[in-house]
Design an enzyme around this catalytic site. Structure first.
Site, short mmCIF file in Angstrom:
data_model
loop_
_atom_site.label_atom_id
_atom_site.label_comp_id
_atom_site.label_asym_id
_atom_site.label_seq_id
_atom_site.Cartn_x
_atom_site.Cartn_y
_atom_site.Cartn_z
N HIS A 1 -29.84 -13.03 23.72
CA HIS A 1 -28.94 -13.01 24.87
C HIS A 1 -28.42 -14.40 25.25
CE1 HIS A 1 -30.25 -8.92 25.10
NE2 HIS A 1 -29.62 -8.68 26.22
N GLU B 1 -17.98 -2.89 23.97
CA GLU B 1 -17.26 -4.15 24.06
C GLU B 1 -16.01 -4.17 23.18
OE1 GLU B 1 -20.47 -3.82 23.27
OE2 GLU B 1 -21.50 -4.54 25.06
N HIS C 1 0.83 -1.20 0.00
CA HIS C 1 0.00 0.00 0.00
C HIS C 1 0.87 1.26 0.00
CE1 HIS C 1 -2.45 -3.26 1.62
NE2 HIS C 1 -3.52 -2.58 1.33
N HIS D 1 -3.86 3.51 -3.21
CA HIS D 1 -4.03 3.05 -1.84
C HIS D 1 -3.39 1.69 -1.63
CE1 HIS D 1 -5.85 1.73 1.93
NE2 HIS D 1 -6.19 0.63 1.31
#
Lengths: 655, 655
Positions: B470, B408, B27, B261
């Site tokens: 959950h 998290e 890159h 890039h």
């Protein structure tokens, strides 16, 4: 707030707390704190109809703070949805219509399954995107047949999750003026005051992300809430955030305390709360005055529905082709797979399956005309750009290529929202290893059975030079372990067609996991791949079976030829999708992997875990149970043992 | 920029592009765009010493945009780190010191493995936290023995990822004044201009998050960069973001284009670039003037190191106990497990392992005095609060309980940063199902072998009423599939001790996966659990082996007793950690699971995938390959088949 409004809000508070007490489980903090917001939404703001909960042009409402489910169920009951008092009494019980968190498909009026924080906002962005696309596609002057708002209610929890920031950022760029998020700002989270971990200026942050930010000083002020929503609607070029100051557990003795976030008040405190607010009704009662009040609103809801039906009728007359196509998009029935018959061709020479995918996607997009999607800033690498189909942006809502930015988690949850809206199919794409970033949103696709297509390329150490951070190893096992998700890892272009056909027709999410490197095209690939696993080489009963997936099927083929030259009868099984194979009849499965042939070698450039089921204690798995490395792909494949020599050696060891 | 500075920057540009061209992979966009920033950092800003790359009080630098690795390697080479010209020529080759993305432990001077976007910023937050803790713990007036800055360089990619927002938000709350992030703003990402997907005002957003925001109009302006860093340092109570306007691919014909890039310029364009900048040196050359310039800086770097050594010497004289403890913290050697001998006691009665974990953690924290950590706003549920050890916040850096907020992903990556700093051990905690949100940061713990402890509670359908969103089902398989990670699912308190001892001593990350519900305490549990799997019931050679983990070991025990009452000889194996068990000798493994006993049933309330390896084609796995449901835990366990009847039935079927 007038008397009947207050009484209704009191009833909502009482019912919510009573339901939670009866379950002896649940989260009263939000239902009490947001009872007035909820009442205002359902009575004054939402264009909905409890008798026709699914009418297409309804406003969408997402309870992003899904732990507040009891508020939603209470509202649905009070406003006349098909949620009974018995349902409220069965809150959180197995098999009930009122599970612990809202579940799409289980409860009429629940638009989205929520609970994992932050995702509801991204789902709402997806709903708003879908509205904008369908509106741009089908509305005609004087005929705004798709014209609704998307609302979401969220708390401090949602606001801290990265996915909310991602979703807010792209919503600002996309100028989603019909997205209105209400932020239940009570300054309390489970560990206590938000001061300890969340001091950012959420309003200023959203303004920086291109939102209009409005404030309501008191969550009990119905008129202020209505005014704020009207201001939100007046701003056409920005999504709006309405920050409402509330008190968690409002009205109870635990008001303002983290204690009431996730624990029932208990009937003593609930009765005390009712007494304090002058509400003298037995548990699980809706006062007659409240019933009459709600009944008086039904004519408004009927008008929403009937007006739209009338509009659609006129539209069908004046724009019959559009009306047919709109209905077709909404029905979204692609179950006749014959429409894909023109696709079953292999590439003329070796081809990376990411390129196969690009070719197939472009053809599929012509057939599935309501398919939209894109990549998390990787379309040139994942080959997911659909040529000549335009780009979706604020000035051009009918463009079908979406630029999600480098926001994998939001991308996946936005696709869930698009799919939930109806009328569209969504796909999204990134490097396979970064499926990690969006795993829980993919899980929500699976939980809700939303047929989002995930195009995940650069699937193994075949990535090469980018090294271990970019080389998936355990992702195949991890996603195959997820229930209700197809993980397709095609070995060539025809298997890639099978992957897309499965993605469009299976009614659940599908991952299409593609190689960066060129793969040989198989002679025997084709529609059999729709069965998930099939024989691609060998006749009769073999001495040994080699099982491969994706780039390793070619390796198995080469290895088979070497073994056969040494007199071993070999069968090669290509297993592009274990989940689909497992669903076949025992007879078919036994025809592919006969119980009598216990000598088996599975080969895949990923962790070995998924394959022991197929090779047993006596078989072998050639896989990779460590991280990869940076280097030329062919060097790495050699180094990590994905060679003909190694496969042949393993086969001989068990023969 | 003076002449020698410009020449050095030119050399950095040339070398970077040459290395990428030689690898034919990499890159160039960032190395060319940020060459001047890199030069300024290494020459003028960082307090570092190439001859002592690990000296404890060095400034830390994180290349969050890890794809720009060639810039980092070039800087390390030019500034005299142990990275040779041959290393630069081996860029991205297998086994080289210069892999595709920076890898911690592989290259001297690389502080963190980076590549997955956004995480480097969160790692930098962790490094800055660690500095603040160690400084508060050990510095005395006149003796700032821990006193350094943490720098990070990131691009538009990092800024779009949710984890960056999360990390920025908590960094603002924690007032990390010594954290300085440089934002390489070139307005280009892979799909093109950032206009298409990223229009937010990043500066204003960071201000809303409590940061100081500074701007440098031209990434080639060395003095402006230095001035901005000085301003950043002057602001003690806020982290600083320096937004530097750069041009991707600066100096090359592809300047300003997304094309550069991730694709090499190729030697023709590289040579043209060198010509355009008047740089006339053969490939892979460092001009003598540049060498002399860098050599002239070494005395400054030597002073950093020597001054600190001298300070430490004085400190050791005046504060000998602190000095000993500081060195002990840095050495972080807990390999003698006898220090945990007092912990091996079971609970007096049935106990949820989340409570076992809370009890054990509190004892471990007394022994491992450099352990800090906390939860993502769930400490009251995950039982991870360490009593009497205070809270970490801006006014009290020695408090050991951290409040990460509902973030998290950042939490995990911040713990990686804390661990990387040295001197501390980190743990973090959330509900097991939300490990999904932080999976890739956990993967980075594993890739870097950082012994972060993950306390993950509410581990199965035993969660009950909260329902499928959950209830973990596939998370056990998914994390067990991850290389170099221990997944411990203890069955009782003594096994929880084994989990913590493994976490602290194994030198890699460990998940401690705990139940919400009470579990019986096993008679035979104990240090054997450190082997990952061991016999907890049965004598001699059995007819059948039942294998369980966590809450299902108790179920196996009950089932064994029923089977024995019917004359079947049963062995029960508890397998709290498959990864550790797999590392034992063949002899030990065979003693636990004798090859001769092929009748085996594995039982776990999670997907079946991990267990086929142990039961083979003839055995059975009682698991859960669908999502859970909302309901009472005991009802769900019954409904999904986790009953004695069902285990006994399965055993009889294969007997």
């Amino acid at each position: 707030m007038n008397n009947i409004q207050q009484l209704t809000v009191n009833a909502i508070r009482a019912l919510s707390s009573e339901g939670i007490d009866k379950a002896n489980s649940g989260h009263p903090g939000l239902p009490l704190g947001c009872a007035t917001i909820g009442y205002t939404l359902y009575s004054e703001i939402l264009k909905h109809n409890p008798k026709h909960p699914d009418f297409f042009n309804r406003d969408r409402f997402v309870l992003s703070a899904g732990h507040g489910s009891m508020l939603l169920y209470t509202l649905l009951h009070v406003f006349g949805y098909d949620v009974s008092m018995d349902d409220l009494k069965s809150f959180r019980q197995a098999g009930s219509k009122t599970p612990g968190h809202p579940e799409y498909g289980v409860t009429p009026g629940v638009e989205v399954s929520t609970g994992p924080l932050g995702q509801g906002i991204a789902n709402a962005v997806g709903l708003a995107v879908a509205e904008s696309v369908m509106a741009a596609k089908y509305n005609k002057e004087g005929y705004n047949v798709v014209d609704h708002y998307t609302y979401a209610l969220c708390g401090d929890g949602c606001m801290q999750e990265g996915i909310e920031y991602e979703a807010a950022s792209i919503a600002g760029t996309w100028k989603l003026g019909k997205l209105i998020v209400i932020y239940d700002k009570n300054n309390i989270t489970i560990e206590g005051s938000t001061d300890i971990a969340f001091t950012e200026d959420v309003g200023a942050r959203h303004e920086a992300q291109g939102w209009q930010v409005l404030k309501v000083a008191d969550g009990e002020d119905v008129d202020a809430l209505i005014n704020a929503v009207n201001e939100a609607k007046a701003e056409k070029d920005k999504p709006s955030l309405i920050i409402v100051r509330t008190q968690i557990g409002k009205g109870s003795k635990k008001e303002g305390s983290a204690d009431c976030h996730g624990s029932p008040l208990g009937s003593a405190l609930t009765e005390e709360m009712k007494k304090d607010m002058g509400y003298n009704y037995p548990p699980f009662t809706v006062p007659e005055e409240v019933k009459a009040h709600v009944a008086s609103l039904q004519s408004k809801y009927d008008a929403y529905y009937e007006d739209w039906r009338a509009l659609m009728k006129e539209y069908s007359k004046n724009f019959p082709e559009d009306a047919i196509q709109l209905n077709k998009d909404v029905a979204n029935d692609y179950s006749n797979i014959d429409i894909f018959d023109g696709l079953w061709e292999n590439a003329p020479k070796a081809e990376a399956t990411r390129n196969s995918s690009g070719a197939v996607l472009n053809k599929v997009a012509k057939i599935v005309t309501n398919l939209i999607g894109g990549a998390a800033d990787l379309a040139p690498s994942t080959k997911t750009y659909m040529k000549d189909l335009g780009d979706y942006f604020a000035g051009s809502r009918t463009g079908r290529n979406m630029h999600f930015g480098i926001r994998e988690h939001a991308m996946s949850a936005i696709c869930n929202g698009i799919q939930l809206h109806g009328g569209l199919n969504a796909f999204c794409s990134t490097f396979f290893v970064f499926s990690d970033y969006m795993k829980n949103a993919m899980r929500m696709s699976a939980i809700m059975s939303l047929p989002v297509t995930y195009v995940l390329t650069h699937d193994s150490i075949g990535v090469g030079e980018d090294g271990p951070t970019h080389e998936p190893v355990e992702q195949l096992a991890g996603l195959r372990a997820m229930p209700n998700l197809n993980v397709f890892r095609p070995a060539d272009r025809r298997e890639t067609v099978a992957a897309y056909v499965t993605a469009i027709t299976s009614g659940k999410p599908t991952c299409i996991v593609c190689s960066r490197q060129d793969l040989v095209q198989l002679d025997k690939s084709g529609k059999e791949a729709l069965k998930g696993g099939y024989v691609v080489y060998g006749e009769g009963t073999p001495d040994i079976i080699l099982i491969g997936a994706g780039s390793e099927v070619g390796l198995c083929m080469e290895s088979a030829k070497v073994l056969e030259s040494e007199g071993v009868k070999v069968r090669v099984v290509s297993m592009p999708c274990i989940e689909v194979f497992e669903k076949q009849s025992e007879e078919y499965k036994n025809s592919v992997l006969p119980k009598s042939v216990t000598r088996r070698v599975a080969v895949e450039a990923g962790v070995t875990m998924p394959w022991y089921k197929f090779v047993g204690l006596d078989g072998k798995v050639i896989g990779l149970d460590s991280f990869g490395e940076s280097g030329k792909p062919e060097v790495l494949m050699q180094k990590f043992g994905f060679t003909v020599d190694n496969v042949v050696k393993a086969a001989k060891e068990i023969l």
